[in-house]
Design a protein around this motif. Structure first.
Motif, PDB file in Angstrom:
ATOM      1  N   GLU A  40       0.481  -2.695   6.370  1.00 32.25           N
ATOM      2  CA  GLU A  40      -0.912  -2.446   6.742  1.00 32.25           C
ATOM      3  C   GLU A  40      -1.837  -2.780   5.552  1.00 32.25           C
ATOM      4  O   GLU A  40      -2.893  -3.385   5.725  1.00 32.25           O
ATOM      5  N   LEU A  41      -1.401  -2.401   4.351  1.00 30.15           N
ATOM      6  CA  LEU A  41      -2.224  -2.670   3.159  1.00 30.15           C
ATOM      7  C   LEU A  41      -2.326  -4.169   2.853  1.00 30.15           C
ATOM      8  O   LEU A  41      -3.322  -4.620   2.286  1.00 30.15           O
ATOM      9  N   LEU A  49       1.073   0.691  -5.032  1.00 33.88           N
ATOM     10  CA  LEU A  49       0.533  -0.551  -4.480  1.00 33.88           C
ATOM     11  C   LEU A  49      -0.967  -0.467  -4.199  1.00 33.88           C
ATOM     12  O   LEU A  49      -1.711  -1.394  -4.514  1.00 33.88           O
ATOM     13  N   LYS A  50      -1.398   0.639  -3.622  1.00 39.35           N
ATOM     14  CA  LYS A  50      -2.805   0.759  -3.225  1.00 39.35           C
ATOM     15  C   LYS A  50      -3.719   0.558  -4.431  1.00 39.35           C
ATOM     16  O   LYS A  50      -4.703  -0.202  -4.363  1.00 39.35           O
ATOM     17  N   GLU A  51      -3.383   1.205  -5.524  1.00 39.19           N
ATOM     18  CA  GLU A  51      -4.198   1.101  -6.747  1.00 39.19           C
ATOM     19  C   GLU A  51      -4.200  -0.335  -7.272  1.00 39.19           C
ATOM     20  O   GLU A  51      -5.227  -0.874  -7.654  1.00 39.19           O
ATOM     21  N   GLU A  70       3.553   0.990   6.299  1.00 41.85           N
ATOM     22  CA  GLU A  70       2.357   1.376   5.530  1.00 41.85           C
ATOM     23  C   GLU A  70       1.971   0.264   4.559  1.00 41.85           C
ATOM     24  O   GLU A  70       0.796  -0.084   4.425  1.00 41.85           O
ATOM     25  N   GLU A  71       2.967  -0.320   3.899  1.00 44.18           N
ATOM     26  CA  GLU A  71       2.688  -1.432   2.975  1.00 44.18           C
ATOM     27  C   GLU A  71       2.156  -2.638   3.741  1.00 44.18           C
ATOM     28  O   GLU A  71       1.200  -3.286   3.311  1.00 44.18           O
ATOM     29  N   LEU A 109      -3.625  -3.147  -5.660  1.00 39.41           N
ATOM     30  CA  LEU A 109      -4.333  -4.090  -4.784  1.00 39.41           C
ATOM     31  C   LEU A 109      -5.839  -4.030  -5.003  1.00 39.41           C
ATOM     32  O   LEU A 109      -6.553  -5.009  -4.760  1.00 39.41           O
ATOM     33  N   ALA A 110      -6.322  -2.875  -5.456  1.00 38.92           N
ATOM     34  CA  ALA A 110      -7.764  -2.733  -5.708  1.00 38.92           C
ATOM     35  C   ALA A 110      -8.151  -3.448  -7.004  1.00 38.92           C
ATOM     36  O   ALA A 110      -9.330  -3.679  -7.249  1.00 38.92           O
TER      37      ALA A 110
END
Ligand code: SAM
Length: 198
Positions: free
Chosen positions: A155-156, A112-114, A152-153, A116-117
């Protein structure tokens, strides 16, 4: 391009799972398969303007598979067909960038982090803005599987816009169907307006 990203919290990341037990040992991979099917299949046609990302989190390393309607070839509208393609995708080494696993399917390590960027996602959430009330709709949508987003998700995604397809909590694949129906209606409305104006 309309994009969906679905988080499979328990979905396995190795190709060793069996198509006979996708809901069990494969970590609800059946949900991922249904999201793929509903993203692309029309009756006797496919939605070529859709991409569907599966964020698989049930292994040692998160992996993301992306299916592209524009180039996908060998997908049939049953869960086992989607499952077989996911297995094939997971059999390809996943590095830091997306790599072709088959026509219309790419894989990389990360989640997810990647993603979302890279894309401005909106979250699909029953408490969000009603899609029928929204003047325009975004094009990139994030969903969870059968589980809530983790802390954690959350928060993102806490600052992302949220959209609802209706007041009841639906299955992820049904949510995709309802949302695509709204896109279809808006497109048909625009075409009719152009026809009347011409
Ligand atoms: C089965 S629900 C998730 C389970 C749910 N969080 C629970 O445990 O009660 C699957 C996903 O579909 C989406 N979803 C379900 N109903 C929705 C609705 N009415 N509007 C927008 N999105 C919805 C959300 O992204 C949700 O995470």
């Amino acid at each position: 391009m309309i994009r969906f990203a679905v988080i499979g919290h328990k979905a396995v990341t190795e190709p060793t799972f069996t198509l006979n037990d996708m809901p069990g040992a494969a970590g609800r991979m059946d949900i991922m398969c249904r999201c793929i099917n509903t993203s692309f299949f029309l009756s006797h046609d496919m939605r070529r303007n859709v991409e569907c990302f599966l964020i698989l989190k049930g292994g040692e390393t998160e992996k993301t598979l992306v299916f592209s309607g524009e180039t996908i070839r060998s997908l049939n509208p049953d869960e086992r067909s989607a499952g077989a393609i996911i297995k094939k995708g997971l059999g390809t080494d996943a590095g830091d960038t997306f790599k072709k696993a088959a026509d219309g399917i790419r894989i990389r390590a990360g989640g997810l982090k990647e993603l979302l960027a890279e894309y401005p996602f909106a979250v699909l959430d029953e408490n969000g803005t009603d899609i029928r009330e929204a003047e325009s709709l975004p094009e990139n949508f994030l969903l969870s599987d059968h589980m809530n987003f983790t802390e954690e998700e959350e928060e993102l995604i806490k600052d992302l816009p949220r959209y609802s397809v209706g007041p009841r909590v639906l299955h992820a694949d049904h949510t995709i169907t309802v949302l695509l129906n709204e896109f279809d209606r808006r497109e048909a409305g625009r075409k009719e307006a152009d026809r009347v104006e011409a």
